[in-house]
Design an enzyme around this catalytic site. Structure first.
Site, short mmCIF file in Angstrom:
data_model
loop_
_atom_site.label_atom_id
_atom_site.label_comp_id
_atom_site.label_asym_id
_atom_site.label_seq_id
_atom_site.Cartn_x
_atom_site.Cartn_y
_atom_site.Cartn_z
N ARG A 1 0.13 35.79 -31.37
CA ARG A 1 -0.33 36.67 -30.29
C ARG A 1 -0.58 38.08 -30.86
O ARG A 1 -1.71 38.44 -31.15
CB ARG A 1 0.70 36.69 -29.13
N CYS B 1 -2.13 46.53 -32.07
CA CYS B 1 -2.80 46.58 -30.78
C CYS B 1 -4.22 47.08 -30.99
O CYS B 1 -4.44 48.14 -31.58
CB CYS B 1 -2.04 47.53 -29.85
N HIS C 1 6.68 47.94 -35.33
CA HIS C 1 5.57 47.80 -36.27
C HIS C 1 5.92 48.59 -37.53
O HIS C 1 6.63 49.59 -37.47
CB HIS C 1 4.26 48.33 -35.64
N ASN D 1 2.98 44.31 -37.39
CA ASN D 1 4.36 44.23 -36.93
C ASN D 1 5.27 44.15 -38.15
O ASN D 1 4.81 43.90 -39.26
CB ASN D 1 4.58 42.92 -36.14
#
Ligand code: COA
Ligand code: ZN
Length: 319
Positions: free
Chosen positions: A12, A239, A208, A248
């Site tokens: 994701r 993002c 992150h 991340n």
């Protein structure tokens, strides 16, 4: 031994920023492989607008085709009621709702004010309550790339509003450092405040590694008593609505560190590293994770031949 629970977000958070579409078969195979590694949770995909996040436009198909392993929770990101309906239809084990604690980032990412987001998510929570557990991820809790500092009180204020909807409705909160602005002292302060106030909720930290502080922040959170973390295999991620966002924390690097320190992560690390080593081929570029390249601290190398000679000479008293 303290148990630490990992939520793997590579398919994701990791994939959503990748420029080239990753085939559905590959996503399904990756989730199935990750299911064998001992994760508590896997964030499989998101039910967002396919125009906003084209990479995850196959969310239904992925959720329908993965082989669910008992004991692993399959969660999905949901931005609105439409997404919640799709997630329920796909029999997700948990809905992970999202909004930002920074007004500017919320407008950029979700195209509405924080107040509108809160009201919309409250509606989703009332609609879903009793059917599927809900987690709320609060983005930009340690700083916004456009606004700068996000005061801790502002984060606590939104956390409180969700908590006040009731534990039977919201079972967990994820505090996200969306663009890697957190530092360990700030994390320690945030964690102390959260642990004091939200004793009944599952608290997860999401870091992150944008500025290289990811693992230091994990350590600060663990030392403050946090036992749940999001991580992304290989350190993929970011993002798309946060300028300069990058990966991340790498799940395998964080898990390897905590395991070396004596924490019980429940993860089969050699198996996880095998999967991490396949990632560059899947995404078509190098990935930041370090342990997959260097091997575990217990993976030793043979000493060069001359070392044995030097040892023998030393034993004879010659060196
Ligand atoms: N699933 C599928 N389609 C959706 C949807 C959802 N959850 N939510 C909205 N849409 C569609 C609408 O049907 C509409 O389609 P149309 O143009 O064909 O009519 C379009 O998206 C716009 O809908 P609207 O309600 O006006 O939403 P918006 O443009 O204000 O977008 C979001 C709001 C949140 C749905 C969208 O910005 C989004 O999905 N953002 C992604 C956020 C994200 O995942 N960020 C990264 C992770 S933090
Ligand atoms: Zn993230």
């Amino acid at each position: 031994m303290t148990r630490i629970y990992f939520n793997e977000v590579a398919t994701r958070d990791g994939f959503q920023i990748e420029p080239n579409f990753i085939p559905t078969d590959t996503k399904v195979a990756l989730v199935d492989a990750l299911s064998q590694c001992g994760y508590a949770k896997i964030e499989v995909t998101s039910f967002t607008s396919p125009k906003a996040i084209p990479m995850l436009r196959d969310a239904e198909e992925v959720m329908g085709r993965i082989r669910r392993r008992p004991g692993v929770e399959y969660t999905v990101l949901v931005p609105n009621l439409r997404g919640a309906e799709r997630a329920l239809e796909s029999r997700a084990d948990e809905l992970n709702l999202v909004m930002s604690t920074s007004e500017t980032h919320n407008l950029a990412n979700l195209r509405m004010t924080r107040e509108r987001s809160f009201a919309a998510l409250e509606g989703v929570i009332r609609h879903v309550a009793g059917r599927t557990p809900i987690n709320v991820s609060l983005s930009t809790c340690f700083g916004c790339p456009m606004e700068g500092e996000v005061p801790q009180d502002e984060v606590l204020r939104f956390a409180r509003r969700f908590a006040e909807l009731g534990e039977d409705r919201v079972r967990g909160l994820t505090i996200c450092d969306t663009t890697g602005m957190a530092h360990p002292a700030q994390v320690a302060r945030m964690v102390a405040a959260l642990q004091k106030e939200f004793t009944a909720l599952q608290l997860t930290l999401h870091f992150h590694n944008t500025r290289g502080m990811g693992l230091a922040n994990v350590l600060a959170a663990v030392q403050g008593g946090i036992t749940r973390f999001d991580g992304s295999l290989g350190g993929l991620g970011g993002c798309p609505y946060a300028p300069g966002a990058s990966g991340n924390i790498s799940s395998e690097d964080a898990i390897h560190m905590l395991d070396a320190m004596g924490y019980d992560t429940g993860i089969d690390i050699p198996r996880l590293l095998d999967i991490a080593r396949q990632l560059p081929e899947i995404v078509g570029h190098e990935v930041p994770g370090q342990v997959a390249k260097a091997g575990r601290i217990t993976d030793l190398h043979p000493a060069p031949a001359y070392v044995a000679e030097l040892r023998a000479r030393a034993a004879e008293g010659g060196a």
